[in-house]
Structure formats: C-alpha cells, structure tokens
Design a protein around this motif. Structure first.
Motif, PDB file in Angstrom:
ATOM      1  N   GLU A   1      20.778  80.709  56.904  1.00  0.00           N
ATOM      2  CA  GLU A   1      20.035  79.562  56.375  1.00  0.00           C
ATOM      3  C   GLU A   1      20.466  79.222  54.954  1.00  0.00           C
ATOM      4  O   GLU A   1      20.583  78.044  54.592  1.00  0.00           O
TER       5      GLU A   1
ATOM      6  N   VAL B   1      23.835  77.400  55.350  1.00  0.00           N
ATOM      7  CA  VAL B   1      23.796  76.131  56.074  1.00  0.00           C
ATOM      8  C   VAL B   1      22.833  75.131  55.436  1.00  0.00           C
ATOM      9  O   VAL B   1      23.151  73.947  55.293  1.00  0.00           O
ATOM     10  N   GLU B   2      21.647  75.603  55.046  1.00  0.00           N
ATOM     11  CA  GLU B   2      20.599  74.699  54.573  1.00  0.00           C
ATOM     12  C   GLU B   2      20.342  74.785  53.073  1.00  0.00           C
ATOM     13  O   GLU B   2      19.547  74.016  52.535  1.00  0.00           O
TER      14      GLU B   2
ATOM     15  N   GLN C   1      14.381  79.374  54.955  1.00  0.00           N
ATOM     16  CA  GLN C   1      13.241  78.691  55.556  1.00  0.00           C
ATOM     17  C   GLN C   1      12.206  79.710  56.033  1.00  0.00           C
ATOM     18  O   GLN C   1      12.514  80.876  56.254  1.00  0.00           O
TER      19      GLN C   1
ATOM     20  N   ARG D   1      13.575  79.667  64.070  1.00  0.00           N
ATOM     21  CA  ARG D   1      14.598  79.481  63.037  1.00  0.00           C
ATOM     22  C   ARG D   1      16.000  79.614  63.622  1.00  0.00           C
ATOM     23  O   ARG D   1      16.921  78.871  63.260  1.00  0.00           O
TER      24      ARG D   1
ATOM     25  N   ARG E   1      16.836  76.471  65.593  1.00  0.00           N
ATOM     26  CA  ARG E   1      17.158  75.355  64.702  1.00  0.00           C
ATOM     27  C   ARG E   1      18.590  75.477  64.178  1.00  0.00           C
ATOM     28  O   ARG E   1      19.333  74.488  64.108  1.00  0.00           O
ATOM     29  N   LEU E   2      18.988  76.700  63.831  1.00  0.00           N
ATOM     30  CA  LEU E   2      20.346  76.914  63.330  1.00  0.00           C
ATOM     31  C   LEU E   2      21.390  76.626  64.404  1.00  0.00           C
ATOM     32  O   LEU E   2      22.421  75.997  64.131  1.00  0.00           O
TER      33      LEU E   2
ATOM     34  N   LYS F   1      21.859  72.918  64.807  1.00  0.00           N
ATOM     35  CA  LYS F   1      22.610  72.300  63.713  1.00  0.00           C
ATOM     36  C   LYS F   1      24.086  72.684  63.747  1.00  0.00           C
ATOM     37  O   LYS F   1      24.960  71.856  63.465  1.00  0.00           O
TER      38      LYS F   1
END
Length: 258
Positions: free
Chosen positions: A125, A128-129, A133, A140, A143-144, A147
C-alpha cells in the motif's frame, strides 16, 4: 557461512500464475490438527507469531483483522474455513496468500512469504497508494489486486522439467556455533522460475533445508564444515515442490565459481 547454491526440481505439475481471468487450483493440504496448533498456524500467517490468550478470543481477533467480522460455526469449522481462505482458496478463487504474492510480485518482482500479512500489505500500500490504509486484510488485498491487475489473474497447471536449476542464497549466516544436526534452514530464491511464460516461483520464495553435518575447525588449519540437505521449494500458492542437489546443479555452481 554465507553461500549461493543451485538445486534441481523434481518433475511435477503445479498451479502457477499468469495474467488473465481469475481461477485457481491447488494440491496444498492443511493438516489442521489440534485446535491450538491450527490457531497458531493462522496467527503465524496473520501476525508473524502465535498470540496470547484464550482460543476463542484469539480466533475472534484474527477473524476481525482478516474479514472485519467473526465467522459462523463451531471453533473447528471457523478455524478450518479461515485456514483454507488463507492457504488453499477454492476452485474459483485463489487463496489470500496467492493473491498477496501476486501483488508483491507485480510491484517489486519479489515476494516476502516470511513476513506477517500486515507487514506485507502495509508495504504494498505504501508503494502503490502512498500511505497505509486501514480495514480488514482481505478487503485491502482485493483492492490492491484490482488496482495492480484489473484484468485479473489466472493459475494454470504447469509441468516443471526435472532438470530445472534453482538458484538460492541463505537468509542467515550459519556457523558451527549456531547450528546443529537436524536444525531447519530457510534459503530464498534469488532468480524467479518461469516455465513457458508462467510464473512458478517469484524471487524471494522460500527453500527449506535441514542441517546434516556440523564439524568444528580441526588441527592443521582444516576449516569447519556444515552440510545440509534440501527439502522443498515453496512455489506461488503456496505449494511445495521437492528439490535436490543434482548434477545439473553442481555444474551450475562450478560455472558460477569459475
């Protein structure tokens, strides 16, 4: 003693990752066993080590961290469902560990199977973000994956040639003072294994071995000796593949040393 070693894989058929729509097949089996052993296995995956407290409170905490809620059923049913979700998956969905390894590989072409879930997810995370999070680990991870690989992932049966050479390095320093016969040793893969454009084992995958011989330094300047036997390579999934030191591996080591 730090070293690089080369091993060869036995010819096997396993499920490996390639990009496409999502499906999964795995021969890995979770033995389960007594309730506390199964829970410790779950906690080691999730937190990196077994936790303290009563069985029910510990299981409840792990369920909430992974799913955001407690699972229904008896203690045994809940533990089995959770371990299957983490390690085995289903015929239509890969396991959480499979997805997490794919996400790590997509970001850095290396995986960290020895890390706790939280550390692995936090690290991805952050890259990437830009920030870590909150929320359940399962959500989680999904979501990864969305993406990083919006087209999904596919695992497909692949036969690994028996002569495949595996290049590894020790994860720790071995000396005659800190090891003894039968001690377990973990090495890591330093070059990924790809068969017919299918990823079998990313860089960072674990190779398991055990110590077979320990000799301290002897007279006349003769050095100490440590020997080990190689047991298995943990491929993406996680599944295990038998490995051994063979002629192809010995030739590769000689060529690397030349």
């Amino acid at each position: 003693m730090k070293l690089k070693s080369y091993l060869i894989l036995a010819a096997v058929v396993i499920a490996v990752f390639s990009s496409a729509s999502l499906s999964f097949a795995s021969d890995a089996a979770a033995d389960g066993g007594p309730a506390f052993q199964t829970l410790e296995r779950i906690e080691t995956i999730v937190y990196g080590s077994p936790q303290g407290g009563g069985l029910l409170s510990r299981l409840s905490a792990a369920e909430k961290d992974v799913f955001g809620r407690e699972l229904p059923g008896s203690l045994t049913e809940r533990q089995t469902a959770m371990l299957d979700f983490l390690e085995k998956g289903t015929t239509t969905q890969p396991s959480l560990l499979f997805k997490l390894s794919v996400a790590e590989w997509a970001v850095a072409q290396e995986i960290h199977p020895g890390w706790a879930l939280a550390r692995r997810i936090d690290t991805i995370e952050a890259v990437v973000e830009g920030t870590v999070q909150g929320g359940p680990y399962a959500a989680r991870t999904e979501r990864l994956i969305t993406k990083l690989l919006p087209e999904g992932v596919l695992s497909t049966p692949v036969e690994i040639p028996a002569s495949t050479v595996v290049k590894t390095s020790l994860s720790q320093t071995l000396t005659v003072k800190n090891v003894k016969v039968d001690d377990k040793v973990v090495l890591k893969l330093i070059e990924e294994i790809v068969v017919n454009q299918n990823l079998v084992a990313p860089r960072g995958s674990r190779v398991f071995a055990h110590i077979t011989k320990v000799k301290p330094p002897r007279s006349f300047g003769r050095p100490s000796e440590i020997e080990m036997a190689f047991d298995a390579l943990e491929v993406i999934g996680p599944n295990s593949v038998t490995v051994a030191m063979g002629e192809a591996a010995k030739k590769a080591m000689e060529a690397d040393a030349a």
